[in-house]
Design an enzyme around this catalytic site. Structure first.
Site, PDB file in Angstrom:
ATOM      1  N   ASP A  50      31.228  40.363  41.071  1.00 25.74           N
ATOM      2  CA  ASP A  50      30.978  40.444  42.508  1.00 25.74           C
ATOM      3  C   ASP A  50      29.493  40.789  42.716  1.00 25.74           C
ATOM      4  OD1 ASP A  50      32.098  39.961  45.027  1.00 25.74           O
ATOM      5  OD2 ASP A  50      32.152  42.093  45.450  1.00 25.74           O
ATOM      6  N   ASP A  99      33.351  37.007  37.484  1.00 22.98           N
ATOM      7  CA  ASP A  99      32.031  37.545  37.882  1.00 22.98           C
ATOM      8  C   ASP A  99      32.191  39.025  38.172  1.00 22.98           C
ATOM      9  OD1 ASP A  99      33.401  35.985  40.350  1.00 22.98           O
ATOM     10  OD2 ASP A  99      32.594  37.907  41.010  1.00 22.98           O
TER      11      ASP A  99
HETATM   12  N1  ADE Z   1      33.515  37.953  43.730  1.00 22.83           N
HETATM   13  C1  ADE Z   1      34.558  37.353  44.284  1.00 22.83           C
HETATM   14  N2  ADE Z   1      34.977  37.683  45.528  1.00 22.83           N
HETATM   15  C2  ADE Z   1      36.042  37.093  46.088  1.00 22.83           C
HETATM   16  N3  ADE Z   1      36.770  36.132  45.482  1.00 22.83           N
HETATM   17  C3  ADE Z   1      36.389  35.762  44.251  1.00 22.83           C
HETATM   18  N4  ADE Z   1      36.897  34.867  43.397  1.00 22.83           N
HETATM   19  C4  ADE Z   1      36.155  34.886  42.281  1.00 22.83           C
HETATM   20  N5  ADE Z   1      35.159  35.788  42.371  1.00 22.83           N
HETATM   21  C5  ADE Z   1      35.285  36.347  43.604  1.00 22.83           C
END
Ligand code: ADE
Ligand SMILES: CSC[C@H]1O[C@H](OP(=O)(O)O)[C@H](O)[C@@H]1O
Length: 312
Positions: A229, A227
């Site tokens: 974030d 992703d």
């Molecule tokens: N955006 C994110 N923040 C923290 N840990 C994660 N693991 C996968 N995506 C994450």
């Protein structure tokens, strides 16, 4: 489940710590399931001993596999018994760990489903996780300038690039921000991590990497971006569905990548690297700061369990 032993007599030098969405690895024979206990409690999961299908050696190469969050992902990042995991692996003979992690991307160029071989970590855990073996009447200080093992990183990079034709897109370097969680970051935090030079973010690199270093192990994490974030306006804020969806969609590539690294590590030419010969014995000095007269009996017992024969 027939023919799966509950003990294993040979030393095991290589381990994989599987993260979110990678609770097992295929292509290996599962020969034993070990339920270990350590002075720091039980590991996250029973340890599976897998035999690598290597033809380059007369004897099978064993691999130890732990599922970081438990067999059913029942342990939150702050509940992972990292000391027990690392201590249990060391007691089996493990000196090389390949750790897998699902991460959020902090850079536009690191797209969901890309892989990253990080070379640095920024610690944003909050001191609530036990993070050292050296405490309670026993002081030690190991160097942590390079949290990952550069020679392992190089090997991992080569393996990743060899799979480029099969859809593995790899970034050779990166700084992983390890946050506390379990909530994801605020937008302000996410933007700050970018300003700090963070490449990806997870909740698992620490204290795992610190403890591996204290246990004289070569440690390298392979990250898979799931992703953007929440800093990226066109990405949609991170959700568990997003993480799991991308992990599932790319699990085959993740398994292929880890498999290729294990293929390479299983070759005899890497024996010294796998045994982390360059780290062997380092803790006799770095981990023995407290003079014998000041060492607590309880700490000594733990040290003798973890490092048999190291300390008088
Ligand atoms: N955006 C994110 N923040 C923290 N840990 C994660 N693991 C996968 N995506 C994450
Ligand atoms: C399920 S999203 C957050 C979770 O995913 C990562 O897990 P892992 O590093 O074990 O693959 C991240 O670190 C969080 O624990």
């Amino acid at each position: 489940m027939a023919n799966i032993a509950d003990s294993y007599d040979e030393p095991i030098h290589i381990a994989v710590i599987g993260g979110t969405g990678l609770q097992s690895i295929g292509g290996f024979s599962h020969v034993a399931t070990l339920k270990l206990d350590t002075p720091w409690g039980a590991p996250s999961s029973p340890i599976s001993v897998l035999h690598h299908p290597s033809s380059s050696r007369p004897k099978p190469i064993p691999i130890a596999f732990i599922s970081r969050h438990g067999p059913h992902h029942e342990l939150a990042p702050h509940e992972v018994p990292n000391r027990a995991n690392i201590a249990a692996l060391r007691s089996l003979g493990v000196r090389t760990i390949i750790a897998f992690s699902a991460v959020g991307s902090l850079q536009e160029d690191i797209k969901p489903r890309d892989f990253v071989v990080p070379d640095q970590i920024i610690d944003r855990t909050k001191g609530i996780r036990p993070f050292t073996f050296f405490e309670g009447g026993w002081v030690g200080h190991v160097g942590f300038a390079d949290p990952f093992e550069p020679r392992l990183a190089e090997l991992v990079q080569r393996c990743g690039h060899s799979l480029a034709g099969e859809g593995v897109r790899l970034h050779d370097k990166g700084t992983v921000v390890c946050m506390e969680g379990p909530q994801f970051s605020t937008r302000a935090e996410s933007k700050m991590y970018r300003a700090w030079g963070g490449s990806v973010i997870n909740m698992s690199a620490l204290p795992e990497a610190k403890l591996a270093k204290e246990a004289e192990m070569g440690y390298q994490m392979i990250c898979m971006s799931t992703d953007y974030d929440c800093w990226f306006e066109n990405g949609g804020d991170v959700t568990v569905e997003m993480v799991m969806g991308n992990m599932k969609a790319n699990a085959e590539n993740a398994r292929r990548f880890v498999g290729a690294v294990l293929d390479e590590l299983s070759k005899g030419e890497h024996a010294d690297l796998v045994l982390a010969k360059h780290l062997e014995g380092s803790v006799k000095f770095a981990g023995g700061v407290t003079a014998p007269a000041g060492r607590s009996a309880e700490a000594k017992k733990k040290m003798d369990w973890l490092f048999p024969g190291y300390f008088d």
